[in-house]
Design a protein around this motif. Structure first.
Motif, mmCIF file in Angstrom:
data_model
loop_
_atom_site.group_PDB
_atom_site.id
_atom_site.type_symbol
_atom_site.label_atom_id
_atom_site.label_comp_id
_atom_site.label_asym_id
_atom_site.label_seq_id
_atom_site.Cartn_x
_atom_site.Cartn_y
_atom_site.Cartn_z
ATOM 1 N N LEU A 94 -9.159 36.232 -25.010
ATOM 2 C CA LEU A 94 -8.019 36.711 -25.315
ATOM 3 C C LEU A 94 -7.017 35.507 -25.026
ATOM 4 N N MET A 95 -6.889 35.387 -24.049
ATOM 5 C CA MET A 95 -5.753 34.364 -23.333
ATOM 6 C C MET A 95 -5.667 33.062 -24.278
ATOM 7 N N LEU A 96 -6.918 32.365 -24.350
ATOM 8 C CA LEU A 96 -6.973 31.415 -25.194
ATOM 9 C C LEU A 96 -6.721 31.701 -26.716
ATOM 10 N N SER A 97 -7.306 32.782 -27.124
ATOM 11 C CA SER A 97 -7.025 33.126 -28.479
ATOM 12 C C SER A 97 -5.634 33.321 -29.162
ATOM 13 N N VAL A 98 -4.937 33.826 -28.347
ATOM 14 C CA VAL A 98 -3.327 33.958 -28.570
ATOM 15 C C VAL A 98 -2.571 33.055 -28.837
ATOM 16 N N LEU A 99 -2.993 31.728 -28.267
ATOM 17 C CA LEU A 99 -2.272 30.639 -28.388
ATOM 18 C C LEU A 99 -2.026 30.222 -29.957
ATOM 19 N N ASP A 100 -3.165 30.654 -30.823
ATOM 20 C CA ASP A 100 -3.002 30.386 -32.337
ATOM 21 C C ASP A 100 -2.435 31.419 -32.983
ATOM 22 N N ASN A 101 -2.067 32.550 -32.391
ATOM 23 C CA ASN A 101 -1.602 33.725 -33.111
ATOM 24 C C ASN A 101 -0.211 34.041 -32.707
ATOM 25 N N PRO A 102 0.792 33.598 -33.702
ATOM 26 C CA PRO A 102 2.308 33.600 -33.792
ATOM 27 C C PRO A 102 2.663 34.998 -33.330
ATOM 28 N N ALA A 103 1.802 36.215 -33.951
ATOM 29 C CA ALA A 103 2.300 37.665 -34.001
ATOM 30 C C ALA A 103 2.301 37.914 -32.475
ATOM 31 N N THR A 104 1.869 37.237 -31.389
ATOM 32 C CA THR A 104 1.910 37.376 -30.065
ATOM 33 C C THR A 104 2.929 36.680 -29.499
ATOM 34 N N ILE A 105 3.742 36.124 -30.016
ATOM 35 C CA ILE A 105 4.843 35.379 -29.268
ATOM 36 C C ILE A 105 5.802 36.450 -29.117
ATOM 37 N N GLY A 106 6.453 36.495 -27.955
ATOM 38 C CA GLY A 106 7.363 37.442 -27.300
ATOM 39 C C GLY A 106 6.953 38.675 -27.379
ATOM 40 N N GLN A 107 5.598 39.171 -27.116
ATOM 41 C CA GLN A 107 4.978 40.195 -26.975
ATOM 42 C C GLN A 107 3.980 40.392 -25.727
ATOM 43 N N PRO A 108 3.904 41.437 -25.224
ATOM 44 C CA PRO A 108 2.772 41.849 -24.356
ATOM 45 C C PRO A 108 1.674 42.296 -25.123
ATOM 46 N N VAL A 109 0.545 42.141 -24.669
ATOM 47 C CA VAL A 109 -0.778 42.436 -25.400
ATOM 48 C C VAL A 109 -1.879 43.204 -24.647
ATOM 49 N N GLY A 110 -1.970 44.525 -25.044
ATOM 50 C CA GLY A 110 -2.986 45.260 -24.141
ATOM 51 C C GLY A 110 -4.455 44.823 -24.715
ATOM 52 N N VAL A 111 -5.339 45.202 -23.878
ATOM 53 C CA VAL A 111 -6.665 44.900 -24.186
ATOM 54 C C VAL A 111 -7.637 45.636 -23.543
ATOM 55 N N GLY A 112 -8.866 46.189 -23.913
ATOM 56 C CA GLY A 112 -9.793 46.864 -23.381
ATOM 57 C C GLY A 112 -10.994 47.047 -24.378
ATOM 58 N N TYR A 113 -12.153 47.462 -23.773
ATOM 59 C CA TYR A 113 -13.592 47.677 -24.915
ATOM 60 C C TYR A 113 -13.187 49.028 -25.337
#
Length: 210
Positions: free
Chosen positions: A191-210
């Protein structure tokens, strides 16, 4: 893309390094001078530093990078404010050389309390009670990131395990995954690598889980 990885000898950071190299990225792994690190790869540079308490030794590692990923965090309650102290040095080094994209790992209990009963009434209260110092450090770290001039994303995983990469998990931009109790370190790295190309995650926390 060149990615600088802090915490490269840790559980999440080690996966970030390997997954980035497997994806054809160039990686700079920042390693404490006293740490062992045996991985070798034509696209991997290793920068050894005395510690992460000062920005000056970190400038070389981040200079020229497209993005910086930090897997630095406390390994136990007695480690002290490792996350906040190290992150402040990383942010200062980035500012000094003009690197903007930054992704850091935090923890789910720092985010909004999810609606599901187990997290809301049992897991989150107990974690915040028995690991108060750890989460206080992470709150200071997040505040420093959020007030920085970087294009930041904070990833907040629940309890970590050592299972293999799946690439299949749920995320919640700006929130906490409802009923998300576990995630592997490998999938957090993904996920940490994936968000690099996702501008929607800039300036945002991102929760994750199964």
């Amino acid at each position: 893309m060149r990615i600088t990885v802090f915490g490269a000898t840790g559980g999440i950071g080690g996966h970030v390094v390997r997954q980035a190299l497997d994806a054809g990225q160039k990686v700079t792994a920042v390693i404490r001078a006293s740490s062992a690190f045996e991985l070798e790869h034509p696209s991997l540079d290793v920068v050894r530093v005395p510690g992460l308490d000062s920005a000056e030794p970190l400038r070389e590692a981040v200079d020229g990078s497209t993005a910086v990923i930090s897997g630095v965090g406390p390994r136990g309650r007695k480690d002290g404010p490792v996350a906040s102290r190290s992150t402040k040095s990383i942010l200062a080094a980035m500012e000094a050389v003009g690197v903007r994209r930054f992704v850091a790992v935090s923890a789910a209990p720092i985010g909004p309390v999810p609606a599901d009963f187990l997290n809301r009434r049992v897991i989150f209260p107990l974690i915040n009670l028995f690991a108060a110092d750890v989460y206080a450090d992470l709150r200071v770290m997040e505040a420093a990131i959020m007030s920085s001039a970087t294009d930041w994303t904070i990833v907040r995983p629940p309890k970590l395990n050592s299972r293999a990469l799946t690439g299949h998990y749920r995320t919640e931009i700006g929130g906490t995954v409802n009923g998300g109790y576990l995630i592997s370190r490998a999938d957090v790295a993904h996920l940490m690598l994936s968000v690099l190309d996702n501008p929607a995650t800039i300036g945002q926390p991102v929760g994750v889980g199964y």
